[in-house]
Structures are given as structure tokens and as C-alpha cells.
Design an enzyme around this catalytic site. Structure first.
Site, short mmCIF file in Angstrom:
data_model
loop_
_atom_site.label_atom_id
_atom_site.label_comp_id
_atom_site.label_asym_id
_atom_site.label_seq_id
_atom_site.Cartn_x
_atom_site.Cartn_y
_atom_site.Cartn_z
N ASP A 165 0.83 -1.21 0.00
CA ASP A 165 0.00 0.00 0.00
C ASP A 165 0.87 1.26 0.00
O ASP A 165 2.07 1.21 0.27
CB ASP A 165 -0.89 -0.04 1.24
CG ASP A 165 -2.17 0.77 1.11
OD1 ASP A 165 -2.30 1.54 0.15
OD2 ASP A 165 -3.04 0.64 2.00
N ASP A 215 -10.60 2.30 -3.46
CA ASP A 215 -11.18 2.11 -2.13
C ASP A 215 -12.70 2.21 -2.19
O ASP A 215 -13.38 1.93 -1.21
CB ASP A 215 -10.63 3.17 -1.17
CG ASP A 215 -9.33 2.71 -0.52
OD1 ASP A 215 -9.04 1.50 -0.57
OD2 ASP A 215 -8.61 3.56 0.04
C1 DGJ Z 1 -5.80 2.05 1.88
C2 DGJ Z 1 -6.18 0.82 1.12
O1 DGJ Z 1 -6.68 1.16 -0.14
C3 DGJ Z 1 -7.20 0.04 1.93
O2 DGJ Z 1 -7.63 -1.07 1.20
C4 DGJ Z 1 -6.57 -0.36 3.23
O3 DGJ Z 1 -5.52 -1.25 2.98
C5 DGJ Z 1 -6.09 0.87 3.97
N1 DGJ Z 1 -5.23 1.68 3.17
C6 DGJ Z 1 -5.34 0.46 5.23
O4 DGJ Z 1 -4.80 1.54 5.88
#
Ligand code: DGJ
Length: 761
Positions: A492, A562
């Protein structure tokens, strides 16, 4: 599973030189890219469009005297000016006032470049690019590369342009490498990867733009005199704009007309632009954003520009996408997972956020296994002091024993014992100011001494251009990966860059810091790829903030957004599919009301939308009813039946979700023996006409068994019982399905249908 059948052919048929006129024909399946070396040594662009057999094109006037377009010495009489010349490697300061491909600042402060061809060579295959992601070949017979070297004699700056034709496709990869052969240091100030001058201006520009949770929306605009551009100044390719640009000729649409597109294999700051000049020519360019960019080239020093992939389609946007998809699926994505079926995952993020423990995770994994998941992923919050997003990043070796007694090993082994892979989240490029790593090394993040440090999500960005920072992060990460049976990593990245300044670089070279960061990220990802080849890596950057070809070189798929709402995902996945294959888009079913937009959609519809990506779950299965879990079990079974066609198939977008009450698309295997059609009704309409979905890409001579699954909204009922899935089947010829089509007629909002086609016999 093999998703690509490379066409092996002798190099000379893919790139041919018409020697009497020094004209090179780069031959695609249905297109040609033609360039010529003028007797002056200038490299000019002649044609990028429909296929043209090699011939002389020396009769076409490329220049003429123009007011306020200056002439190189002695060229006034013939009207030669660089200001209007269609060029392959334009520079600034020599009479061409349009945007340059390459720029330099010399030791004396001047910036003029005069690049002339000194060498040309046709080579079999395609070279790798040092330190950078790029498309590749597995056999030199799959591609042919034209290398043309240009030299600025005064400075001794040499630029080797590379053009690779992938045989039997309409894709060309362009990049270049600079070497300072002179005696004095100079600075590159501009390093775009590709520039093409097109002899018309009536194009519509298509870009993929948006924001967090709204990534890659298709935006179109007509070109006008001057520059039309998209760019990232954020240090990553970004949610806001994708490193992609397409020009559509008048009348071009989804399946018809000419489209020219460029996509940059790079994950940092970029610029993609079309500049219409005073005479109605268009210069199309893509590359590293010149903003604050500089790269020192000491005598003998070199610089490698990233790769741009150029696609020409005579079959509209659909043809363009299919060319990108085939190339990326098979010759950009690498490693053992390239052709392997994507696992069905259950991820705990939207199920628990930071509030979990081993028992909860094992219960979630068990429930996942029961509905048919292959992989359980533990997301953020398992390390250091991390009860929310305000602390702990960087403390990767400090596993939270209170949440995970027995550590990752006990949890991972527990998941493995269920017959599932275990996956783990990392955010390796970041550090929280409230972390042991930061307290130990407060100078390892990007910052400018004497200025405040701008935080994003309470975190700072590590200066990964520095070897010692990368060594420490990799040592910590790899020790965690060796400490337990971890078969998957979610990588991430949750903020963009600020205060880009590095103590490792002298003041005059600070313009290198952002690109060095991107190279540092690639170095870490390459180590991951080499040292843990059996670990499947998923890319992520606050959802789809770094969904670019550079990242696909290191991991076969990316968390698309997201925003997991099924209806919002229609537009996000539609835009993403312009360049990127369905196999690269992670798509999960999440809970309702949806956490991002609060919309309620039927479980079956959420599944059908997730079927057009890499399917998985991100919700608390333990709170689902027995009926819902039974439905999920059927979903994963159905997904396994259709996974091959989604992952390997050619995409045809049938109904665009933008401005329509429907969205529909289909995938067809290269053998045309199987297809999956999905259709989602966005909002219903009173007394509406019925939608005829005319299919594409089928074999007209074959008969298909069509298995239909439709969601019907019931007058009463709630939750899982409010919608009922109805199944049926019929047989039809490919010709009839393409001419007459399918009927999509479920009433109600947010309902969906699938048609799974398999050939009979
Ligand atoms: C952003 C990601 O897109 C989410 O899926 C998740 O992993 C969060 N970060 C966790 O902080």
C-alpha cells in the site's frame, strides 16, 4: 493458462528500411509507424496510422518558409525550419517553439540542443531497461527493435532512441537512453519518453481522471490551439490523472474509427499532452513531468528514460484496449502468477478495520473458506503501535502481540491449516512520526531542513532514493516475510510526496530526488520479485492511486479503488479497462450500506460487478446470514467457472455506464469457445424500451449454450431475500447473438444479469 500467442517472425518483416529514402516502416498487424532520416540528419515522423507497405515518401513536402519560423544557417532558401518539421526527438532552443522531447542545460548555462542521427540499427528482440519496468519478450523472435542514435555534436550528448514492434500487434514501445560523450557535465532538464507530430488537429483527447474513490473516469475534450495536458506533480502516478492519453479521430467510438494512445510505464510524476500548433499539427507526448526535474550527466554518465507504450487502433477504443490488454497480460506482468488463476480472497479491512485479534481473523478465514475463498489477507494494524492511522508505520518487525498472541506464525499457520494462503499488508514507503523508526532516524523522510514537514494521513514519505533507507526497510520487511508462511503481500501507499529534498544530493542535483524515489520503490519491488517469487503481490495506493503499467511489472494486480460500491465501480472499472486488463483489477464484494457511498445494492449485483475483475470479499462474513453465505458459496463456484474467460479473454464494452441507465460488457476467450456477458441496470425507468445487447467477438459459425443468471427484485422481503436469482439456459448461434443480441429486462434498480456462453461440441 497461456493468454498470449506471440507471433514469431523474422525481424526484417516487422521493421523495414526503404534505403533510397532512409525511411523506416514499423509494421503492426493493421498499422504502420513511419519515420525518416533526412539528409540533414534530422529524424522526422511521416505516418502513424493504417498499415502502409514500404515505399518512397520523399514527395510529400515536410516544410516550407513561414514567417516567424527561423531557419538553420544556410536553409532559408529551401524554407527549412524546425518550427514546422514533424520530429521524433524535438529539442528546444533551435527554432522549434513547440514542446521538446529532451532538454539539457549545459555547463555554460545555455540550453540549445541540435540532435542529428549518427547511427541506426535493427535488432531482433527487445532490451530490458536498467532499473525501470518495461514490457519484455520471452524470445527475440517476438519483437524487433529499431535503435537510432542522435548526437548533439557541440555538447557530445548522445540519445539512443529505441522503438520496439511486438510482432502481430499494433503496439510499439518507445524509450531512450542518454549518454554524455562530451568533456563537461550537463544537466538533463526534460526527459519525455515519446513525442509524435501528427498532421491534423481535429482530435478528441481522452484522459482517465478522477480523485480518491473516483479513479480513472473517462473524460473527453476536443483539442484547441495550445496545450491540452494531464499530469501528476504528486510523486506518484496518482488518483487524479493516469499516465495515459488517447487521441480519437472524428467519428471514432467504442468499436469504430482511429485512436492513437500512449501509456507511460512509470509510477512517478508524469506529463501527457497534446499541443496543437499554429498550422494545425498536433504534437502528442508522454514522459516524466519536467516540473522540478533535473538529472546530472557527468562525462560518461547515462540516463534511461522510462518506456512509453504506443497503440494505434482502427477499431475504436475497444480495439485500443484489447491491444493494451493482450500486451500487458502477457509481456508486462511477470512471474509465476502471470498466468495463474487469481485466488479468491477475503480481506479483513472493511470487516474489522484496526479492531481484530487472532481469534477473530481465524473465524473470518474459516467463514471465508466455507464460502470458497483461497486466501485470507490481514490488512493494516498488525504491527507497532497501530490502533488507528496515526502511528506505527515503519515498525514492521514489532508484531502486535496483544492482538496476535503467538505472532504472525501462529495466525498464518492457522490460516494454512484451513487450506488457505495467508496474506499480509505493508506500507513500506512510509514512516509515522510516532514510530520507533522515526525516533531512530528522523532524517530519513523527505524534508527540507528548517521547514515544517507536511503530513498526510499523519505520515511522512521515506527518501527511498537513499540506499541505507532501502536496506533497512528491506531487511525489516524480508525478516517478517521469512518469519511466517506468508504467501501474499498487499503493498500500500497512502499519501503523496511533499518537501521533496534529499540530504544525499548536493543542491544542484535536488531535481533528481523525486525520480530517485520512484527508482528506489522499483528497487524494493524488484527485490520482492526476486527473493520471494512465490509471494503474490497486490499493488495498492489508497485504492487505485498508483494503477499504472510500471506497477503491473512488479505485481499482477492492483486494488482498483477504495470505493467498493458496485454502481460506482462500474464507471471506475470502465475507465480502468481503457488501458488495463480485467485480470489486473482487484474487485471485492463489500457490505451494504456501502462504507463509501452508503448505497444498498443486491448481493448478486455486487458479485456480478466483482466478476469483471479479480474476484474477492472484503466484509465481515461472520455477520452475514446463512442465506447470504449460501449465496456467496454459489458465487465463488460460479466465479471459478468463468474465471478463465475474465482473466484471459478479449474485452468488449457493450454499454458505457456514463450517461446510460445500463452498463454491460463481455469477455471472449482468444479461441472464441467461451464468453461472459455481464449487464447491470443502474436506475430503472418507467415504460422503458428493452435493451438489445448485440454481442461481439464470437465465432459466427458456432453454436453456444447460453446460461443466464438474472436478479429479480421481489415485492416483499429484505436483505438477501429481497432479490432472487433466476437461472435459465438456451442455445444460439454466434451469428444470431451478434446480429440480434440478448434481451436485458430485469425490473428494479441495481439489478444485474450474466450470460455465460460455451460452445457446444
Ligand atoms: C488504503 C487501502 O486502499 C485500503 O484497502 C486499506 O488497505 C487501507 N489503506 C489500510 O490503511
Amino acid at each position: 493458462m497461456a493468454s498470449f500467442l506471440p507471433i514469431m517472425s523474422p525481424p526484417m518483416s516487422a521493421i523495414t528500411c526503404h534505403e533510397p529514402t532512409s525511411t523506416y516502416f514499423l509494421q503492426g498487424a493493421g498499422s504502420s509507424y513511419v519515420l525518416r532520416v533526412l539528409p540533414t540528419g534530422h529524424l522526422v515522423h511521416l505516418h502513424w496510422g493504417a498499415r502502409l507497405e514500404p515505399c518512397a515518401i520523399d514527395w510529400f513536402p515536410l516544410w516550407g518558409d513561414r514567417a516567424f519560423s527561423p531557419n538553420p544557417p544556410g536553409m532559408r532558401e529551401v524554407g527549412f525550419t524546425l518550427d514546422t518539421l514533424p520530429q521524433e526527438a524535438p529539442a528546444y532552443g533551435n527554432g522549434d517553439y513547440r514542446a521538446a522531447l529532451v532538454g539539457a542545460r549545459h555547463a555554460d548555462g545555455s540550453h540549445v540542443l541540435d540532435l542529428r542521427v549518427v547511427k541506426r540499427e535493427i535488432r531482433a528482440g527487445k532490451p530490458a531497461l536498467e532499473g525501470l519496468p518495461a514490457t519484455y519478450v520471452e524470445d527475440p523472435a517476438e519483437a524487433t527493435t529499431l535503435a537510432i542514435t542522435l548526437l548533439d555534436k557541440v555538447a557530445g550528448l548522445e540519445i539512443e532512441l529505441l522503438y520496439t514492434v511486438f510482432h502481430g500487434t499494433d503496439a510499439i514501445a518507445r524509450s531512450w537512453r542518454a549518454v554524455n560523450r562530451g568533456g563537461a557535465a550537463l544537466q538533463l532538464s526534460r526527459a519525455l519518453s515519446a513525442s509524435v507530430d501528427l498532421p491534423r488537429a481535429d482530435w478528441t483527447m481522452l484522459q482517465l481522471s478522477g480523485a480518491w474513490a473516483r479513479e480513472r473516469q473517462v473524460v473527453e475534450r476536443p483539442l484547441a490551439p495550445g496545450v491540452s495536458a494531464v499530469e501528476s506533480r504528486r510523486g506518484t502516478s496518482s488518483h487524479q490523472h493516469n499516465p495515459f492519453i488517447a487521441l480519437c479521430a472524428p467519428g471514432a467510438g467504442e468499436e469504430h474509427g482511429e485512436v492513437l494512445a500512449m501509456n507511460l510505464v512509470y509510477s512517478g510524476n508524469f506529463l501527457a499532452q497534446a499541443e496543437v500548433d499554429q498550422f494545425g499539427s498536433t504534437r502528442l507526448q508522454i514522459g516524466i513531468n519536467p516540473l522540478e526535474f533535473a538529472w546530472e550527466l557527468a562525462p560518461g554518465g547515462s540516463f534511461q528514460a522510462p518506456e512509453a507504450v504506443l497503440v494505434r487502433s482502427g477499431e475504436g477504443l475497444g480495439g485500443m484496449s484489447r491491444t493494451f490488454h493482450r500486451l500487458y497480460r502477457s509481456r508486462l506482468v511477470r512471474g509465476p502468477f502471470r498466468d495463474a488463476p487469481r485466488p479468491v480472497l477475503i480481506n479483513n479491512w472493511e470487516a474489522t478495520y484496526f479492531k481484530f485479534d487472532t481469534d477473530k481473523l481465524l473465524a473470518l478465514a474459516k467463514a471465508g473458506k466455507e464460502v470458497g475463498c483461497d486466501l485470507c489477507v490481514l490488512d493494516d494494524g498488525w504491527f507497532g503501535k497501530r490502533e488507528d492511522d496515526r502511528s506505527g508505520l515503519g515498525d514492521w518487525t514489532r508484531v502486535n502481540q496483544a492482538k496476535l498472541p503467538g505472532g504472525l506464525k501462529r495466525l498464518a499457520e492457522g490460516v494454512n491449516a484451513l487450506g488457505m494462503r495467508f496474506g499480509l499488508w505493508f506500507e513500506p514507503e512510509m514512516v509515522s512520526p510516532d514510530s520507533d523508526l522515526y525516533r531512530e532516524h528522523p532524517d530519513w523522510c523527505f524534508h527540507v531542513p528548517g521547514r515544517p514537514r507536511t503530513e498526510g494521513r499523519s505520515q511522512l514519505v521515506l527518501d527511498l532514493g537513499r540506499a541505507e533507507v532501502r536496506e533497512r526497510i528491506w531487511a525489516d520487511m524480508s525478516s517478517v516475510l521469512r518469519s511466517a508462511p506468508i504467501g501474499f503481500v498487499k503493498w500500500d501507499m497512502n499519501r503523496h510526496l511533499t518537501e521533496v529534498w534529499s540530504p544525499a544530493l548536493p543542491p544542484a542535483r535536488q531535481g533528481e530526488a523525486a525520480h530517485r524515489f520512484t527508482l528506489g520503490v522499483y528497487d524494493l519491488l524488484e527485490r520482492m520479485h526476486r527473493e520471494f517469487p512465490d509471494v503474490l503481490v497486490e499493488g495498492c495506493s489508497g485504492g487505485g492511486g498508483r494503477f499504472d503499467p510500471g506497477m503491473l511489472f512488479y505485481h499482477p494486480y492492483i486494488w482498483t479503488s477504495d470505493n467498493s460500491d458496485a454502481i460506482e465501480r462500474l464507471r471506475i472499472q470502465h475507465g480502468t479497462s481503457m488501458a488495463y486488463p480485467l485480470s489486473s483489477m482487484d474487485a471485492n464484494i463489500s457490505a451494504v450500506p456501502n462504507h463509501q457511498v452508503h448505497r444498498r445494492t443486491p448481493l448478486a449485483t455486487r458479485a456480478i460487478v466483482a466478476f469483471t475483475g479479480a474476484f474477492g470479499y472484503q466484509l465481515d462474513l461472520l455477520t452475514m446470514t446463512g442465506d447470504e453465505r449460501a449465496a456467496m458459496r454459489r458465487q465463488t463456484e460460479r466465479w471459478r467457472q468463468v474465471r478463465r474467460v475474465v482473466q484471459e479473454g478479449d474485452l468488449h464494452r457493450l454499454v458505457d455506464p456514463r450517461g446510460n441507465r445500463w452498463a454491460a460488457w463481455m469477455s471472449v476467450t482468444p479461441e472464441r469457445d467461451e464468453a461472459l456477458v455481464t449487464c447491470v441496470r443502474i436506475l430503472t425507468e418507467a415504460n422503458a424500451g428493452r435493451l438489445a445487447l448485440r454481442l461481439r467477438g464470437l465465432d459466427p459459425a458456432r453454436t453456444y449454450r447460453v446460461r443466464v443468471t438474472t436478479t429479480k427484485e421481489l415485492p416483499s422481503g429484505s436483505g438477501a431475500t429481497r432479490h432472487q436469482e433466476v437461472e435459465s439456459a438456451f442455445d444460439a448461434s454466434g451469428a444470431a447473438l451478434m446480429a440480434v443480441g440478448l434481451r436485458a429486462d430485469s425490473p428494479g434498480d441495481f439489478v444485474a444479469s450474466t450470460w455465460h456462453l460455451t460452445t457446444l461440441g
